[in-house]
Design an enzyme around this catalytic site. Structure first.
Site, PDB file in Angstrom:
ATOM      1  N   LYS A  55      32.092  27.561  44.249  1.00  9.13           N
ATOM      2  CA  LYS A  55      33.326  27.476  45.106  1.00  9.13           C
ATOM      3  C   LYS A  55      33.011  27.741  46.313  1.00  9.13           C
ATOM      4  CE  LYS A  55      36.180  30.454  43.615  1.00  9.13           C
ATOM      5  NZ  LYS A  55      35.839  31.535  44.506  1.00  9.13           N
ATOM      6  N   THR A  58      30.122  27.338  47.934  1.00 10.25           N
ATOM      7  CA  THR A  58      29.278  26.230  48.566  1.00 10.25           C
ATOM      8  C   THR A  58      30.141  25.133  48.763  1.00 10.25           C
ATOM      9  OG1 THR A  58      27.530  26.966  47.057  1.00 10.25           O
ATOM     10  CG2 THR A  58      27.480  24.628  48.108  1.00 10.25           C
ATOM     11  N   ARG A  89      35.555  35.648  52.245  1.00 12.61           N
ATOM     12  CA  ARG A  89      35.516  37.195  52.036  1.00 12.61           C
ATOM     13  C   ARG A  89      34.064  37.500  52.318  1.00 12.61           C
ATOM     14  NH1 ARG A  89      36.887  37.556  46.103  1.00 12.61           N
ATOM     15  NH2 ARG A  89      35.988  35.746  45.992  1.00 12.61           N
ATOM     16  N   LYS A 113      25.236  38.409  40.886  1.00  6.09           N
ATOM     17  CA  LYS A 113      25.151  37.134  41.659  1.00  6.09           C
ATOM     18  C   LYS A 113      23.833  36.912  42.338  1.00  6.09           C
ATOM     19  CE  LYS A 113      30.081  36.417  42.341  1.00  6.09           C
ATOM     20  NZ  LYS A 113      31.276  36.185  43.383  1.00  6.09           N
ATOM     21  N   ALA A 155      39.106  39.384  42.613  1.00  8.26           N
ATOM     22  CA  ALA A 155      40.074  38.562  42.451  1.00  8.26           C
ATOM     23  C   ALA A 155      40.548  39.131  40.904  1.00  8.26           C
ATOM     24  CB  ALA A 155      39.766  37.155  42.517  1.00  8.26           C
ATOM     25  N   PHE A 167      37.248  33.439  41.864  1.00  5.76           N
ATOM     26  CA  PHE A 167      37.313  33.385  40.682  1.00  5.76           C
ATOM     27  C   PHE A 167      38.069  32.055  40.179  1.00  5.76           C
ATOM     28  CE2 PHE A 167      36.100  37.959  39.993  1.00  5.76           C
ATOM     29  CZ  PHE A 167      34.757  37.324  39.744  1.00  5.76           C
ATOM     30  N   PHE A 221      25.290  19.378  40.546  1.00  7.19           N
ATOM     31  CA  PHE A 221      24.293  20.237  40.437  1.00  7.19           C
ATOM     32  C   PHE A 221      23.203  19.145  40.242  1.00  7.19           C
ATOM     33  CE2 PHE A 221      26.913  23.809  40.062  1.00  7.19           C
ATOM     34  CZ  PHE A 221      26.099  24.887  39.694  1.00  7.19           C
ATOM     35  N   TRP A 281      25.786  20.906  47.892  1.00 12.18           N
ATOM     36  CA  TRP A 281      24.576  21.946  47.977  1.00 12.18           C
ATOM     37  C   TRP A 281      23.413  20.963  48.433  1.00 12.18           C
ATOM     38  CZ3 TRP A 281      19.861  22.229  46.198  1.00 12.18           C
ATOM     39  CH2 TRP A 281      19.159  23.486  46.073  1.00 12.18           C
TER      40      TRP A 281
END
Length: 562
Positions: free
Chosen positions: A77, A79, A100, A111, A279, A307, A387, A415
């Site tokens: 998200k 990215t 954020r 993460k 979130a 999220f 991906f 990406w």
């Protein structure tokens, strides 16, 4: 299937970036030197006085990026948010990204970093993922200064008649540390204070963080801090920060932090990063100040909410947009083949294997989030975030599924390709803003009872068949009604992994009940928190934390931040 090739890590890509000095980024936005303060060569704090200088300028359009329910497979998200902002600039629009600030807890835990990825990152990512400009530390300090004042007040005679058993204010730490969830303080005799039960939340779940992100200016920050309820008297009357007379001191500790942070992306697109509430246990959006300032400085603001659409987007559209008086122009719903397959039952260790059957089953999760955004009346587009290991057959399946249902959809390859890989998505977003019907409105009105607001979210957003309130929650509903707090919006605290309150129920569960175990009055922030299921306000570290892969080289370069 895309051929597997060895790609550089996010941090390797970021460390090779051609960063512009921060004065050049400020110049792109026509910000004068007196309105920004450098924090090193590549970061700056912006002046709140910019609002006065820009008060006659029309606000830009706000694009919200959300996603399906997250899985360990990844959705990207942040990215996509960064890549879309870069893409809008590439096709000639003046766009700013508003994100954020990452919390150290998940960065060191699961993460490993939260500054985007690949060729769609905000930089300097090592700073952003670690201490940045110290905002979260300032919030931690303000929160714990208040905790110290509360216990000192009781120790020094307790003039306000605070019941130590009814103190609801917790200390905080910006780290996942399950051992601190429940503690006892004040042990060791009279000079050590009054013994009582206490506990820690993670900083990004604190009410100070929520207020920080919902305040409109420094004066509003002070007013909101003053209204925070820290506990109750023996007569069950709420005790506030104003009663303790420390709102001024708390505001003083936050006076620099409240100024938004200016950085850039890998393609030198301006980015404002400010505030970082979770979130799943808070409202999950960056600060109103940052979003509104970005909308004055650019024609488009691309921002995100944490999220899936059941959490961050719901709170953005029911809480933040309401308090900020903003009307989002479009929503981007991010989905990946990998995550959808996991929602459809494929094992996370087999996600590189083609499985159209699991993908088909997992589409129900995406469908529910689409229905949620439609319920708010905001134009949207699904972004299929590619991906590098994805199978073409799976990508085509998602695109065809959306097209057959007349759902706006576009492939995102940001990406690998940065802004270039998001140009088609950018054009699609511009198209739905221009031609889509925007009938945005929150899902409930503030005059509805708290119970009704909670049921509305559970049924319309999660797809629950009902809500069960614990005896404690039912008592709190009555108490909050008597206190006059029932006109506040609701901030649901729920697992991010499922539409239900059971993290193991992936996909689109049916016939489930949401359990509300207790309520928390965040009066300063201006909402009531409803804690569901077993959700924790202080997370724990996983068995193999991301911190195990982190290091620093002899020349001071960070290693392992993804």
């Amino acid at each position: 299937m895309t051929k597997e090739v060895k790609h550089k890590s996010d941090i390797e890509i970021a460390q090779e970036a051609n960063m512009l000095r921060i004065e050049e980024i400020a110049a792109q936005l026509n910000i004068q030197e007196e309105d920004w303060e450098p924090y090193g060569r590549y970061k700056a704090k912006l002046s709140l006085g910019l609002f006065d200088k820009l008060k006659t300028k029309q606000e830009g359009k706000v694009v919200l990026v959300t996603s399906i329910n997250p899985t360990p497979a990844g959705e990207g998200k942040s990215t996509v948010t960064v890549g879309l902002g870069q893409a809008l600039n590439r096709i000639g629009e003046k766009a700013i990204i508003a994100l954020r600030e990452p919390s150290l807890g998940p960065s060191m835990g699961l993460k490993g970093g939260a500054a985007g990825g690949g060729y769609s990152q905000v930089i300097p990512m090592e700073d952003i993922n670690l201490h940045f400009t110290g905002d979260i530390h300032a919030i931690t300090t303000a929160n714990n200064a208040l905790a110290a004042v509360i216990d000192n007040h009781i120790h020094r005679g307790n003039e306000l008649n605070i019941d130590p058993r009814k103190i609801v204010w917790k200390r905080v730490l910006d780290m996942n540390d399950r051992a601190l969830r429940k503690i006892v303080i004040g042990l060791g005799g009279p000079v050590q204070g009054v013994p009582r039960e206490d506990g820690f939340d993670i900083t990004v779940a604190s009410e100070v963080m929520a207020i920080f992100c919902l305040a409109k200016d420094l004066d509003d920050l002070k007013k909101k801090l003053s209204r925070m309820v820290v506990g109750y008297t023996y007569e069950n009357k709420p005790v506030t920060v104003a009663d303790l007379k420390v709102e001024g001191a708390l505001t003083l500790l936050l006076k620099d932090a409240i100024r938004p942070n200016l950085v850039q992306t890998l393609e030198n697109t301006p980015a404002i990063i400010h505030g970082g509430p979770f979130a799943n246990i808070a409202h999950g959006c960056n600060s109103i100040i940052a979003t509104k300032l970005a909308s004055k400085l650019g024609d488009y603001v691309v921002t995100e909410a944490g999220f899936g659409a059941d959490l961050g987007a719901e709170k953005f559209l029911n809480i933040k947009a309401r308090y900020a008086d903003l009307k989002p122009s479009a929503v981007v719903i991010v989905a990946t083949a990998r995550a959808l397959k996991m929602h459809g039952g494929q094992n996370k260790n087999q996600l590189s294997t083609e499985d159209l059957q699991a993908l088909a089953a997992g589409m129900a999760n995406l469908e529910k989030h689409i229905e949620t955004i439609q319920a708010f009346g905001v134009p949207f587009v699904v972004a299929v975030n590619r991906f590098v290991s994805d199978h073409d057959s799976e990508i085509q399946y998602i695109l065809k599924w959306c097209s057959e249902k007349n759902i706006p959809v576009e492939l995102s390859d940001v990406w690998l390709k940065g802004g270039e890989g998001g140009e088609d998505l950018a054009r699609k977003v511009l198209d739905i803003i221009e031609n889509g019907i925007n009938e945005y409105q929150p899902l409930y009105t503030l005059d509805q009872p708290l119970e009704e607001k909670i049921i509305t979210i559970a049924e319309k957003v999660y797809g629950a068949s009902g809500v069960q309130f614990s005896p404690k929650a039912l008592t709190q509903l009555q108490e909050f009604e008597l206190q006059g707090w029932s006109t506040l919006p609701v901030c649901m605290a729920k697992t991010q992994y499922s539409l239900s309150d059971d993290p193991k129920r992936l996909g689109r569960p049916e016939e489930f009940v949401i359990t509300i175990r207790e309520l928390k009055a965040s009066i300063g922030a201006g909402f009531i928190v409803a804690l569901t299921g077993d959700v924790m306000t202080m997370p724990g570290l996983p068995k193999a934390p991301a911190a195990l892969n982190m290091d620093v080289t002899e020349d001071g370069k960070a290693v392992g931040l993804f």
